[in-house]
Structures are given as C-alpha cells and as structure tokens.
Design a protein around this motif. Structure first.
Motif, PDB file in Angstrom:
ATOM      1  N   VAL A  19       0.818  -1.253   0.165  1.00 39.73           N
ATOM      2  CA  VAL A  19       0.039   0.232   0.034  1.00 39.73           C
ATOM      3  C   VAL A  19       0.761   1.187  -0.106  1.00 39.73           C
ATOM      4  CG1 VAL A  19      -1.800   1.308   1.309  1.00 39.73           C
ATOM      5  CG2 VAL A  19      -1.690  -1.323   1.237  1.00 39.73           C
ATOM      6  N   SER A  20       0.796   2.037  -1.144  1.00 35.95           N
ATOM      7  CA  SER A  20       1.782   3.154  -1.005  1.00 35.95           C
ATOM      8  C   SER A  20       1.135   4.117  -2.313  1.00 35.95           C
ATOM      9  CB  SER A  20       3.122   2.655  -1.672  1.00 35.95           C
ATOM     10  OG  SER A  20       3.870   3.892  -1.976  1.00 35.95           O
ATOM     11  N   ASP A  21       1.404   5.413  -1.957  1.00 28.81           N
ATOM     12  CA  ASP A  21       0.959   6.224  -2.966  1.00 28.81           C
ATOM     13  C   ASP A  21       2.079   6.640  -3.910  1.00 28.81           C
ATOM     14  OD1 ASP A  21      -1.566   6.621  -1.853  1.00 28.81           O
ATOM     15  OD2 ASP A  21      -1.159   8.428  -0.651  1.00 28.81           O
ATOM     16  N   THR A  22       3.366   6.092  -3.399  1.00 25.60           N
ATOM     17  CA  THR A  22       4.681   6.860  -4.477  1.00 25.60           C
ATOM     18  C   THR A  22       5.233   5.450  -5.033  1.00 25.60           C
ATOM     19  OG1 THR A  22       5.785   6.302  -2.432  1.00 25.60           O
ATOM     20  CG2 THR A  22       5.133   8.651  -2.839  1.00 25.60           C
ATOM     21  N   ARG A  23       5.200   4.287  -4.381  1.00 26.71           N
ATOM     22  CA  ARG A  23       5.712   3.145  -5.364  1.00 26.71           C
ATOM     23  C   ARG A  23       5.152   2.665  -6.567  1.00 26.71           C
ATOM     24  NH1 ARG A  23       7.236   0.469   0.504  1.00 26.71           N
ATOM     25  NH2 ARG A  23       8.693   1.833   1.066  1.00 26.71           N
ATOM     26  N   THR A  24       6.032   2.054  -7.194  1.00 31.05           N
ATOM     27  CA  THR A  24       5.534   1.534  -8.607  1.00 31.05           C
ATOM     28  C   THR A  24       6.120  -0.018  -8.384  1.00 31.05           C
ATOM     29  OG1 THR A  24       7.456   1.949  -9.709  1.00 31.05           O
ATOM     30  CG2 THR A  24       5.740   3.532  -9.897  1.00 31.05           C
ATOM     31  N   LYS A  52      -2.801   2.202  -4.265  1.00 34.35           N
ATOM     32  CA  LYS A  52      -2.720   3.477  -3.513  1.00 34.35           C
ATOM     33  C   LYS A  52      -3.344   3.187  -2.024  1.00 34.35           C
ATOM     34  CE  LYS A  52      -1.232   5.972  -6.966  1.00 34.35           C
ATOM     35  NZ  LYS A  52      -0.040   6.321  -7.031  1.00 34.35           N
ATOM     36  N   ASP A  53      -3.099   4.170  -1.111  1.00 31.49           N
ATOM     37  CA  ASP A  53      -3.514   4.002   0.244  1.00 31.49           C
ATOM     38  C   ASP A  53      -4.933   4.759   0.292  1.00 31.49           C
ATOM     39  OD1 ASP A  53      -3.832   3.812   2.893  1.00 31.49           O
ATOM     40  OD2 ASP A  53      -1.892   4.385   3.450  1.00 31.49           O
ATOM     41  N   GLU A  54      -5.729   3.899  -0.492  1.00 29.16           N
ATOM     42  CA  GLU A  54      -7.225   4.357  -0.301  1.00 29.16           C
ATOM     43  C   GLU A  54      -8.098   2.938   0.365  1.00 29.16           C
ATOM     44  OE1 GLU A  54      -8.463   6.995  -1.431  1.00 29.16           O
ATOM     45  OE2 GLU A  54      -6.765   7.927  -2.538  1.00 29.16           O
ATOM     46  N   PRO A  55      -8.730   3.453   1.688  1.00 31.17           N
ATOM     47  CA  PRO A  55      -9.043   2.295   2.629  1.00 31.17           C
ATOM     48  C   PRO A  55     -10.226   1.372   1.720  1.00 31.17           C
ATOM     49  CG  PRO A  55      -9.438   4.432   3.584  1.00 31.17           C
ATOM     50  CD  PRO A  55      -8.819   4.772   2.318  1.00 31.17           C
ATOM     51  N   ASP A  72      -3.995 -18.584   2.641  1.00 29.69           N
ATOM     52  CA  ASP A  72      -3.879 -18.816   3.778  1.00 29.69           C
ATOM     53  C   ASP A  72      -3.702 -17.749   4.585  1.00 29.69           C
ATOM     54  OD1 ASP A  72      -4.230 -21.560   3.756  1.00 29.69           O
ATOM     55  OD2 ASP A  72      -2.412 -21.845   3.060  1.00 29.69           O
ATOM     56  N   ALA A  73      -2.782 -16.717   3.974  1.00 29.84           N
ATOM     57  CA  ALA A  73      -2.457 -15.438   4.900  1.00 29.84           C
ATOM     58  C   ALA A  73      -2.129 -14.364   3.777  1.00 29.84           C
ATOM     59  CB  ALA A  73      -1.057 -15.776   5.511  1.00 29.84           C
ATOM     60  N   ILE A  74      -2.350 -13.148   4.409  1.00 33.99           N
ATOM     61  CA  ILE A  74      -2.194 -11.919   3.457  1.00 33.99           C
ATOM     62  C   ILE A  74      -1.370 -11.173   4.217  1.00 33.99           C
ATOM     63  CG2 ILE A  74      -3.367  -9.736   2.645  1.00 33.99           C
ATOM     64  CD1 ILE A  74      -5.904 -11.560   2.734  1.00 33.99           C
ATOM     65  N   LEU A  75      -0.171 -10.760   3.556  1.00 38.20           N
ATOM     66  CA  LEU A  75       0.797  -9.921   3.987  1.00 38.20           C
ATOM     67  C   LEU A  75       0.864  -8.680   3.370  1.00 38.20           C
ATOM     68  CD1 LEU A  75       1.816 -12.982   4.658  1.00 38.20           C
ATOM     69  CD2 LEU A  75       3.948 -12.162   4.665  1.00 38.20           C
ATOM     70  N   ILE A  76       0.695  -7.428   4.364  1.00 38.17           N
ATOM     71  CA  ILE A  76       0.631  -6.209   3.781  1.00 38.17           C
ATOM     72  C   ILE A  76       1.762  -5.409   4.317  1.00 38.17           C
ATOM     73  CG2 ILE A  76      -0.894  -4.174   3.678  1.00 38.17           C
ATOM     74  CD1 ILE A  76      -3.191  -6.407   4.608  1.00 38.17           C
ATOM     75  N   PRO A  84      -1.725  11.875   7.359  1.00 42.68           N
ATOM     76  CA  PRO A  84      -3.026  11.749   6.893  1.00 42.68           C
ATOM     77  C   PRO A  84      -3.294  10.734   5.961  1.00 42.68           C
ATOM     78  CG  PRO A  84      -2.226  13.933   7.136  1.00 42.68           C
ATOM     79  CD  PRO A  84      -0.904  13.095   7.283  1.00 42.68           C
ATOM     80  N   ARG A  85      -2.524  10.443   5.134  1.00 44.26           N
ATOM     81  CA  ARG A  85      -2.699   9.231   4.072  1.00 44.26           C
ATOM     82  C   ARG A  85      -2.336   7.785   4.403  1.00 44.26           C
ATOM     83  NH1 ARG A  85      -5.619   9.641   0.182  1.00 44.26           N
ATOM     84  NH2 ARG A  85      -4.138   8.214  -1.212  1.00 44.26           N
ATOM     85  N   ASP A  86      -2.047   7.843   5.708  1.00 46.08           N
ATOM     86  CA  ASP A  86      -1.871   6.615   6.321  1.00 46.08           C
ATOM     87  C   ASP A  86      -2.863   6.023   6.956  1.00 46.08           C
ATOM     88  OD1 ASP A  86       0.935   6.412   5.490  1.00 46.08           O
ATOM     89  OD2 ASP A  86       1.582   7.298   7.631  1.00 46.08           O
ATOM     90  N   THR A  87      -3.750   5.192   6.054  1.00 53.84           N
ATOM     91  CA  THR A  87      -4.933   4.682   6.484  1.00 53.84           C
ATOM     92  C   THR A  87      -5.330   2.992   6.460  1.00 53.84           C
ATOM     93  OG1 THR A  87      -5.897   4.984   4.079  1.00 53.84           O
ATOM     94  CG2 THR A  87      -6.240   6.796   5.741  1.00 53.84           C
ATOM     95  N   THR A  88      -4.183   2.499   6.293  1.00 57.34           N
ATOM     96  CA  THR A  88      -4.041   0.961   6.095  1.00 57.34           C
ATOM     97  C   THR A  88      -4.583   0.336   7.514  1.00 57.34           C
ATOM     98  OG1 THR A  88      -2.466   1.029   4.552  1.00 57.34           O
ATOM     99  CG2 THR A  88      -2.837  -1.298   5.531  1.00 57.34           C
ATOM    100  N   TYR A  89      -4.072   0.845   8.629  1.00 57.19           N
ATOM    101  CA  TYR A  89      -4.537   0.329   9.799  1.00 57.19           C
ATOM    102  C   TYR A  89      -6.096   0.200   9.916  1.00 57.19           C
ATOM    103  CZ  TYR A  89      -5.224  -0.202  14.825  1.00 57.19           C
ATOM    104  OH  TYR A  89      -5.773  -0.803  16.120  1.00 57.19           O
ATOM    105  N   GLU A  90      -6.577   1.380   9.689  1.00 55.13           N
ATOM    106  CA  GLU A  90      -8.355   1.523   9.811  1.00 55.13           C
ATOM    107  C   GLU A  90      -8.895   0.533   8.669  1.00 55.13           C
ATOM    108  OE1 GLU A  90      -6.545   4.947  11.465  1.00 55.13           O
ATOM    109  OE2 GLU A  90      -6.071   4.455   9.737  1.00 55.13           O
ATOM    110  N   ALA A  91      -8.286   0.347   7.645  1.00 52.59           N
ATOM    111  CA  ALA A  91      -9.246  -0.581   6.639  1.00 52.59           C
ATOM    112  C   ALA A  91      -8.815  -2.031   7.083  1.00 52.59           C
ATOM    113  CB  ALA A  91      -8.142  -0.188   5.271  1.00 52.59           C
TER     114      ALA A  91
END
Length: 165
Positions: A19-24, A52-55, A72-76, A84-91
């Motif tokens: 999850v990143s707004d800048t990585r490709t 992108k960091d969109e919940p 079996d598992a998802i690694l994020i 402000p753009r760090d919303t992965t935790y909430e999602a």
C-alpha cells in the motif's frame, strides 16, 4: 533469536499487498522482500498487488483474497504510520474478527531496539479475517525484514495450522 514452532513442515499460500501512494512495481522493494522471503521459506505467493492508500481499495482487495480458499495468509506493507494518508490500519482493523495484539506489541518492541522511540508511531497490526491470517507492517524495507524474519516466518506455519483447526 526466535525459533519456528515445531509444527510439521507445510507450505503456506500467501498474498502480498503493498500500500503506497509513491511506489511502482519497479520500486516496490518491500513487496519484493516479502515475496522473496516467503519463497525462500518455502511458501507460495498466490497473488500480489500494489495499491494506493485508499481504504476502500485496500478493503476490497483483502475481501477478494479472503474469499479465495487457496489463500491462507495476507501480508501487507505500507500505510501504517500516522500521516494523513496512512489509512491501512483503519482499513484492516475493521475487517478483523480476531486480533493478534502481540504482533504489534512485539514488532514495536523489536523496532525500538533498532530505531528508538520512533517505533511508537508504527501501527503494525495482525489478526484473522474469517479463516485468513492478516499481517500488516510498515512499508520500509527494514521494517518488513524485521517483521518477516523475527515474527511472521517463525510462526506462519503454526498460526495457519491453528486456523485450519
């Protein structure tokens, strides 16, 4: 150094999400690191994505993978800070039916040894959504390396074995 749980050897089928707004795809070192460590373990990477960091997008991708019986598992990695753009935790937190608070606690403890008090800003989280394990780490390669080597890989087989009952 932590030791793997003495479960029988098993291959865990995983999905990796950056999850990143800048990585490709070309600059996703942390996603590459997760996939590499899983393959070396050896586990299997069934799916991989960079969002992108969109919940809503993050929740939608996780829901798709959780619905797949062969994951079996998802690694994020990424989006776990307090910007402000760090919303992965909430999602992710909204999707978990069970949490593994020890993961975040241990991650911050181990991070503190490396980076000091800045570790308190990490909102690393893990838990279960239906019968799928989810681990969410910060996006830095050093954080991913720490989480993979010291916490996730040593317990991945044990935790997925417990999930299967």
């Amino acid at each position: 150094m932590s030791q793997p749980h003495p479960d029988a050897a098993a291959i865990v089928k995983c999905a990796v999400l950056t999850v990143s707004d800048t990585r490709t795809p070309d600059t996703d070192k942390s996603g590459d690191l997760m996939r590499s460590r899983l393959a070396t373990a050896p586990h299997q990477v069934i799916a991989s994505a960079l969002l992108k960091d969109e919940p809503e997008s993050v929740r939608s991708q996780i829901a798709q993978w959780v619905a797949m019986p062969n994951i079996d598992a998802i690694l994020i990695n990424g989006g776990t800070g307090i910007a402000p753009r760090d919303t992965t935790y909430e999602a992710i937190a909204a999707l978990l039916t069970k949490t593994l608070p020890g993961f975040g606690e241990l991650f911050r403890m181990l991070s503190y040894e490396q980076i000091g008090s800045r570790a308190m800003a990490s909102r690393a989280i893990a838990g279960v959504c239906r019968s799928t394990l989810i681990f969410s780490t910060p996006g830095s390669s050093k954080a991913v390396e720490l989480a993979m080597d010291r916490l996730i890989l040593p317990e991945l087989i044990h935790l997925t074995t417990q999930m299967r009952g």
